[in-house]
Write an enzyme that holds these catalytic residues in place. Structure first.
Site, PDB file in Angstrom:
ATOM      1  N   ASP A 182       0.860  -1.191   0.000  1.00  0.00           N
ATOM      2  CA  ASP A 182       0.000   0.000   0.000  1.00  0.00           C
ATOM      3  C   ASP A 182       0.893   1.237   0.000  1.00  0.00           C
ATOM      4  O   ASP A 182       2.125   1.118  -0.068  1.00  0.00           O
ATOM      5  CB  ASP A 182      -0.964  -0.019   1.210  1.00  0.00           C
ATOM      6  N   HIS A 255      -2.900   3.339  -4.644  1.00  0.00           N
ATOM      7  CA  HIS A 255      -2.317   2.817  -3.399  1.00  0.00           C
ATOM      8  C   HIS A 255      -0.919   2.256  -3.645  1.00  0.00           C
ATOM      9  O   HIS A 255      -0.571   1.189  -3.142  1.00  0.00           O
ATOM     10  CB  HIS A 255      -3.236   1.748  -2.781  1.00  0.00           C
ATOM     11  N   ASP A 317      -8.647  -0.448  -6.275  1.00  0.00           N
ATOM     12  CA  ASP A 317      -9.549   0.510  -5.611  1.00  0.00           C
ATOM     13  C   ASP A 317      -8.909   1.897  -5.528  1.00  0.00           C
ATOM     14  O   ASP A 317      -7.695   2.049  -5.584  1.00  0.00           O
ATOM     15  CB  ASP A 317      -9.899   0.025  -4.187  1.00  0.00           C
ATOM     16  N   GLU A 318      -9.768   2.877  -5.361  1.00  0.00           N
ATOM     17  CA  GLU A 318      -9.373   4.230  -4.978  1.00  0.00           C
ATOM     18  C   GLU A 318      -8.161   4.751  -5.757  1.00  0.00           C
ATOM     19  O   GLU A 318      -7.158   5.125  -5.161  1.00  0.00           O
ATOM     20  CB  GLU A 318      -9.095   4.272  -3.469  1.00  0.00           C
ATOM     21  N   TYR A 409     -16.398  -4.848   7.673  1.00  0.00           N
ATOM     22  CA  TYR A 409     -15.199  -4.074   7.997  1.00  0.00           C
ATOM     23  C   TYR A 409     -14.961  -4.131   9.501  1.00  0.00           C
ATOM     24  O   TYR A 409     -15.643  -3.488  10.294  1.00  0.00           O
ATOM     25  CB  TYR A 409     -15.329  -2.626   7.475  1.00  0.00           C
ATOM     26  N   PHE A 410     -13.958  -4.925   9.866  1.00  0.00           N
ATOM     27  CA  PHE A 410     -13.705  -5.148  11.280  1.00  0.00           C
ATOM     28  C   PHE A 410     -12.672  -4.150  11.824  1.00  0.00           C
ATOM     29  O   PHE A 410     -12.201  -4.289  12.949  1.00  0.00           O
ATOM     30  CB  PHE A 410     -13.275  -6.598  11.532  1.00  0.00           C
ATOM     31  N   ASP A 411     -12.343  -3.144  10.991  1.00  0.00           N
ATOM     32  CA  ASP A 411     -11.568  -2.015  11.534  1.00  0.00           C
ATOM     33  C   ASP A 411     -12.528  -0.950  12.071  1.00  0.00           C
ATOM     34  O   ASP A 411     -12.099   0.016  12.690  1.00  0.00           O
ATOM     35  CB  ASP A 411     -10.618  -1.411  10.482  1.00  0.00           C
ATOM     36  N   TRP A 459      -8.318  -3.594   8.148  1.00  0.00           N
ATOM     37  CA  TRP A 459      -7.370  -2.548   7.740  1.00  0.00           C
ATOM     38  C   TRP A 459      -6.699  -2.023   8.996  1.00  0.00           C
ATOM     39  O   TRP A 459      -7.340  -1.898  10.049  1.00  0.00           O
ATOM     40  CB  TRP A 459      -8.112  -1.425   7.019  1.00  0.00           C
ATOM     41  N   THR A 460      -5.405  -1.683   8.891  1.00  0.00           N
ATOM     42  CA  THR A 460      -4.671  -1.474  10.137  1.00  0.00           C
ATOM     43  C   THR A 460      -4.088  -0.068  10.321  1.00  0.00           C
ATOM     44  O   THR A 460      -3.091   0.100  11.005  1.00  0.00           O
ATOM     45  CB  THR A 460      -3.544  -2.526  10.265  1.00  0.00           C
ATOM     46  N   GLU A 461      -4.722   0.929   9.728  1.00  0.00           N
ATOM     47  CA  GLU A 461      -4.248   2.294   9.987  1.00  0.00           C
ATOM     48  C   GLU A 461      -4.192   2.560  11.502  1.00  0.00           C
ATOM     49  O   GLU A 461      -3.258   3.172  12.009  1.00  0.00           O
ATOM     50  CB  GLU A 461      -5.192   3.332   9.358  1.00  0.00           C
TER      51      GLU A 461
HETATM   52  C1  ACM Z   1     -10.987  -0.479   0.414  1.00  0.00           C
HETATM   53  O1  ACM Z   1     -11.442  -0.478   1.563  1.00  0.00           O
HETATM   54  N1  ACM Z   1     -10.406   0.587  -0.095  1.00  0.00           N
HETATM   55  C2  ACM Z   1     -11.066  -1.669  -0.426  1.00  0.00           C
END
Ligand code: ACM
Length: 520
Positions: A182, A255, A317-318, A409-411, A459-461
């Site tokens: 990323d 990304h 994505d994005e 989404y478990f974040d 996701w681990t931000e």
């Molecule tokens: C994502 O959460 N950008 C796939």
């Protein structure tokens, strides 16, 4: 709110052990509880068809497990656990587990079925090896039962990755989506491009607190790391032994700022950039030039050599299109290829990679933005911005995996307690996950067959340690495991209750789920 009387239920059920809920997640497709139990012990005789490849390894694991149980007392008869391969189980992941006081019989058609029978057995046995008598006939509802982990925003050691895989396997999940690259870091050794290790794998510092807090503050600490190819091979082997397939993700064309920090010539402008130190979506993306495709193909060759599974995830994505809009090269390419706009260029990008992966007998998975400008022929869509992307893919005859932010989404926060550690935002409590129905009602039965299953994303931000990954992922992943394995309509109304309240709660077992479900 769970009604308080529910907490009394286990004690009522305790009076009649054949009706007590067994501590199983996911609940088997069919299960009947009977009187009595089978004492597993280190002298239980194990009979198995040694000619079936893979069964020997399962038996050695089983022997290690039961060696911890006490020897049978004097006068107690020897007993047996028998594996039988049978063609009359139709689902390759299916199994039967028959426990009587004298014998445990495991029927399977493929070794993976025998493995899942053993996972069930491990949840059933108490700390002394007593297994309640049951008759179980089991098979999964979906073929893709996945969990994801972002190791780019924060990096987690191999030992933890193995522990995570253990938890997936124990709950009969079969795909681990390893988000390896990323903007904030590149985490996989690629021998042909050493600057990915030297430069892309490290950032100079990391944002402190939530992104929305202004002004931004940084910790001033260099942060990073990557998995060597040897470590990756070890994890792949470890996962294979547990029937977990790894889906590696290499993000493109967005990304990818960490890549550009090492190889700025792969952007459209060629200017120097740094590995990102904050979170979000960045405008520095890969430029769709031949040099970039050559780089990506060489990277993917090494990735495919390391990961034998059918799928390679390419992100997608994005991807902001600002730089493509400003780039004379991109504009000329759009004209030359007869593309409508920059979205068409994204589609061109993904189609080229799809062709490359298809030529190497692999299948491309991408986030639902790969629908932009037209879906490439062999792509599987991972639907995250709701379920619409998955619906569109299924209607177009493509496979889809559901991972909508709303349920998967478990974040996101899991409770409204003020003591919750800072998270990215959102609210996905356990009950919401458990209420998820992966097949949208608007799909026809033919279209619905393209919904392979679903996946939970971590996701681990805002998740910097293994302990916090566990806190965020579990038990929500266990609720999802049951959504994906167990029949859509059980014979009884079911409730996934939160902290264990059953008579089995005291019992320790390495693979015991932290949560049990109650029949109501
Ligand atoms: C994502 O959460 N950008 C796939």
């Amino acid at each position: 709110m769970t009604p308080s009387w529910l907490y009394l239920l286990p004690f009522v059920l305790l009076a009649n052990p054949t009706q007590a809920q067994l501590p199983l997640i996911p609940i088997p497709a069919k299960m009947e509880r009977m009187e009595g139990s089978f004492p597993l012990s280190q002298s239980t005789f194990i009979q198995f068809p040694s000619q079936v490849e893979g069964i020997g390894d399962l038996v050695s694991g089983l022997k290690t497990w039961i060696s911890a149980f006490p020897k049978p007392g004097a006068g107690q008869k020897h007993n047996m656990l028998a594996f039988r391969q049978t063609p009359n189980i139709k689902n390759p992941e299916g199994y039967r587990l028959l426990v009587s006081p004298q014998e445990i019989r495991i029927e399977f058609v493929e070794p993976v079925g025998a493995f899942y029978a053993l996972m069930t057995l491990r949840q059933l046995a108490d700390s002394l090896g007593n297994v309640p008598c049951v008759s179980i006939e089991d098979e999964p509802r979906f073929t893709y039962r996945g969990m994801h982990l972002d190791v780019a925003r924060h990096f987690f050691p191999v030992d933890f990755i193995k522990k995570y895989i253990d938890q997936l396997a124990a709950h009969k999940m079969n795909y681990f989506h390893w988000h390896l690259t990323d903007d904030q870091g590149w985490r996989i050794e690629i021998k042909k491009y050493p600057k990915l290790q030297e430069i892309s794998a490290f950032r100079k510092e990391t944002l402190i607190g939530h992104y929305s807090e202004q002004p931004h503050r940084f910790d001033g600490q260099r942060y990073g790391g990557y998995y060597t190819q040897e470590e990756i091979r070890e994890v792949v082997r470890y996962a294979q032994e547990r029937f977990v397939t790894i889906v590696p993700e290499i993000e493109m064309p967005g990304h990818a700022q960490a890549v550009l920090a090492a190889y700025p010539e792969l952007s459209c402008h060629g200017n120097p950039v740094e590995v990102a130190t904050t979170w979000g979506v960045f405008e520095d993306v890969l430029c769709p030039k031949e040099e970039t495709f050559e780089f990506l193909e060489n990277v993917l060759l090494e990735v495919m050599d390391l990961f034998p599974g059918p799928y390679i995830h390419i992100g997608g994505d994005e991807c902001p299109k600002v730089q493509w809009k400003e780039s004379p090269f991109c504009q000329e390419l759009i004209a030359r290829e007869g593309l409508t706009n920059e979205e068409g260029l994204q589609s061109y990008f993904i189609r080229r990679i799809d062709q490359f992966l298809t030529d190497h007998s692999r299948k491309l998975i991408g986030w639902d933005e790969i629908l932009q400008g037209g879906l490439s022929p062999n792509a599987t869509v991972m639907s995250w911005r709701g379920t619409e992307g998955g619906i569109a893919a299924a209607r177009a005859g493509h496979d889809a995996i559901m991972a909508p932010t709303s349920h998967c989404y478990f974040d996101y926060y899991q409770s409204r307690r003020p003591s919750e550690p800072v998270a990215i935002g959102g609210f996905t409590p356990l009950e919401k996950v458990y209420s998820f129905e992966p097949v949208p009602a608007e799909l026809s039965p033919e279209e619905a067959r393209h919904i392979l299953g679903a996946q939970g994303n971590v996701w681990t931000e805002y998740i910097a340690t293994p302990e916090q990954v566990e806190y965020m992922a579990f038990p929500r992943a266990f609720a999802l495991a049951e959504v994906l394995w167990s029949p859509a309509e059980g014979p009884e109304l079911r409730e996934f209750s939160g902290p264990a309240k059953s008579p089995f709660a005291e019992i320790e077992s390495p693979l015991r789920p932290a949560f049990v479900r109650h029949r109501v």
